[in-house]
Motif scaffolding. Structure first.
Motif, short mmCIF file in Angstrom:
data_model
loop_
_atom_site.label_atom_id
_atom_site.label_comp_id
_atom_site.label_asym_id
_atom_site.label_seq_id
_atom_site.Cartn_x
_atom_site.Cartn_y
_atom_site.Cartn_z
N ILE A 53 0.84 -1.20 0.00
CA ILE A 53 0.00 0.00 0.00
C ILE A 53 0.87 1.25 0.00
O ILE A 53 0.60 2.21 -0.73
CB ILE A 53 -0.98 -0.01 1.19
N ALA A 54 1.92 1.24 0.81
CA ALA A 54 2.83 2.40 0.85
C ALA A 54 3.54 2.57 -0.49
O ALA A 54 3.67 3.70 -0.98
CB ALA A 54 3.85 2.22 1.98
N PHE A 55 3.97 1.48 -1.10
CA PHE A 55 4.65 1.56 -2.40
C PHE A 55 3.69 2.08 -3.46
O PHE A 55 4.05 2.92 -4.29
CB PHE A 55 5.19 0.19 -2.79
N THR A 56 2.45 1.62 -3.43
CA THR A 56 1.44 2.10 -4.37
C THR A 56 1.20 3.59 -4.19
O THR A 56 1.06 4.33 -5.16
CB THR A 56 0.13 1.31 -4.21
N ALA A 57 1.17 4.04 -2.93
CA ALA A 57 1.00 5.47 -2.66
C ALA A 57 2.16 6.27 -3.26
O ALA A 57 1.95 7.35 -3.81
CB ALA A 57 0.92 5.71 -1.16
N ILE A 81 1.32 1.92 13.32
CA ILE A 81 0.99 1.92 14.76
C ILE A 81 -0.50 2.17 14.97
O ILE A 81 -1.14 1.55 15.83
CB ILE A 81 1.83 2.97 15.51
N LEU A 82 -1.06 3.07 14.16
CA LEU A 82 -2.49 3.41 14.28
C LEU A 82 -3.39 2.39 13.59
O LEU A 82 -4.61 2.45 13.71
CB LEU A 82 -2.74 4.80 13.70
N GLY A 83 -2.77 1.45 12.83
CA GLY A 83 -3.56 0.45 12.12
C GLY A 83 -4.27 1.01 10.90
O GLY A 83 -5.29 0.47 10.47
N LEU A 84 -3.74 2.09 10.34
CA LEU A 84 -4.35 2.72 9.18
C LEU A 84 -3.59 2.36 7.91
O LEU A 84 -2.38 2.18 7.93
CB LEU A 84 -4.34 4.25 9.34
N GLU A 85 -4.32 2.25 6.83
CA GLU A 85 -3.70 1.99 5.53
C GLU A 85 -3.46 3.34 4.86
O GLU A 85 -4.41 4.01 4.46
CB GLU A 85 -4.61 1.13 4.66
N GLY A 91 -9.34 4.63 2.32
CA GLY A 91 -9.18 6.06 2.55
C GLY A 91 -8.99 6.44 4.00
O GLY A 91 -9.39 7.54 4.41
N HIS A 92 -8.42 5.56 4.81
CA HIS A 92 -8.20 5.86 6.22
C HIS A 92 -7.17 6.95 6.46
O HIS A 92 -7.24 7.67 7.44
CB HIS A 92 -7.74 4.61 6.97
#
Length: 100
Positions: A53-57, A81-85, A91-92
Motif C-alpha cells: 500500500i505504501a509503495f502504491t502510494a 501503529i495506528l492500524g491505518l492503511e 481512505g483511512h
C-alpha cells in the motif's frame, strides 16, 4: 535536427532510468522495514500489505519519493501503529508530501 532529437531521446531515457532507480530504492526500503512494521501492526494488517500500500502510494504520488527516507519511514510507521492503511482503498489515511 536529428541531433536535437537524439539529445531529447537520451534525456528521456535518463529520466526513465532515474524513475526506475527511485522505485527500486523505495521498494528496497519498504522490504527492509517489514520486520519493524510487523512489530507494530495490529493483527488485521500484514506487513506485506502495508508495504504494498505504501509503495502504491509512492507510485501514485511521485513527489513522495523526493521526501527524505526518515520522513517517509516515520509516516509509514505512524500509520502502522495506528492500524491505518496510508492511501489505501478505504481512505483511512494519506501520505502527503510537504515541503519545509
Amino acid at each position: 535536427m536529428s541531433t536535437s532529437q537524439t539529445a531529447v531521446q537520451v534525456r528521456q531515457q535518463e529520466e526513465l532510468e532515474a524513475k526506475k532507480a527511485q522505485k527500486k530504492t523505495a521498494w528496497d526500503m519498504l522490504t527492509r522495514l517489514k520486520p519493524s512494521i510487523a512489530a507494530v501492526l495490529p493483527h488485521h494488517l500484514s506487513p506485506s500489505r502495508m508495504a504494498m500500500i505504501a509503495f502504491t502510494a509512492m507510485q501514485k504520488t511521485p513527489k513522495l519519493m523526493q521526501c527524505s527516507q526518515e520522513s517517509l519511514v516515520g509516516s509509514i510507521m505512524t500509520a502502522a501503529i495506528l492500524g491505518l492503511e496510508p492511501s489505501g482503498p478505504l481512505g483511512h489515511g494519506a501520505l502527503i508530501p510537504y515541503w519545509n
